[in-house]
Design a protein around this motif. Sequence first.
Motif, PDB file in Angstrom:
ATOM      1  N   TRP A   1      -5.935  14.920   8.088  1.00 51.76           N
ATOM      2  CA  TRP A   1      -6.128  14.182   6.910  1.00 51.76           C
ATOM      3  C   TRP A   1      -6.423  12.613   7.197  1.00 51.76           C
ATOM      4  N   GLN A   2      -7.337  11.960   6.411  1.00 49.41           N
ATOM      5  CA  GLN A   2      -7.542  10.686   6.704  1.00 49.41           C
ATOM      6  C   GLN A   2      -6.963  10.018   5.177  1.00 49.41           C
ATOM      7  N   LYS A   3      -6.305   8.690   5.726  1.00 52.62           N
ATOM      8  CA  LYS A   3      -5.906   8.106   4.445  1.00 52.62           C
ATOM      9  C   LYS A   3      -6.972   7.231   3.576  1.00 52.62           C
ATOM     10  N   ASN A   4      -6.794   7.483   2.182  1.00 55.23           N
ATOM     11  CA  ASN A   4      -7.783   6.922   1.322  1.00 55.23           C
ATOM     12  C   ASN A   4      -7.342   5.812   0.565  1.00 55.23           C
ATOM     13  N   LEU A   5      -5.900   5.785   0.423  1.00 53.58           N
ATOM     14  CA  LEU A   5      -5.132   4.942  -0.477  1.00 53.58           C
ATOM     15  C   LEU A   5      -4.100   4.840  -0.504  1.00 53.58           C
ATOM     16  N   ASP A   6      -3.449   3.677  -0.305  1.00 48.60           N
ATOM     17  CA  ASP A   6      -1.839   3.621  -0.165  1.00 48.60           C
ATOM     18  C   ASP A   6      -1.618   2.345  -1.137  1.00 48.60           C
ATOM     19  N   SER A   7      -0.618   2.650  -1.966  1.00 51.36           N
ATOM     20  CA  SER A   7      -0.190   1.596  -2.944  1.00 51.36           C
ATOM     21  C   SER A   7       0.880   0.485  -2.361  1.00 51.36           C
ATOM     22  N   CYS A   8       1.023   0.885  -1.114  1.00 49.67           N
ATOM     23  CA  CYS A   8       1.820  -0.328  -0.655  1.00 49.67           C
ATOM     24  C   CYS A   8       1.081  -0.981   0.747  1.00 49.67           C
TER      25      CYS A   8
END
Length: 108
Positions: free
Chosen positions: A59-66
Amino acid sequence: MRKTHPALHNYDKSTIQAKVVQETLILVRRQSGDQACICLYNFSDAMATYTVDEKYHTWQKNLDSCGQQWQNPEENSLLSGSTLPDEISIGNELTVHSWSMVMYSSKH
């Protein structure tokens, strides 16, 4: 992102799954064909952990609110940006910051 990501662009409710991982940690999974995304929402003052058990290998990270791009430079935040990895796979343990969310997409 909603217009370009196949799993977010699909409005068929049968392709959306939500589950309570912990009392304050919610996992939402959306799918369109072979494209999928998972979102983790932590609605707590404490960090929460999740062990990846999704069927895709990576899985590839798309969005992280931090992430740094979401930090307010005027605030004296204890967060120095995201601590979550850019790629995850089955068995990885994620620690999700308090009052935050993260989205990962399947990578084939």
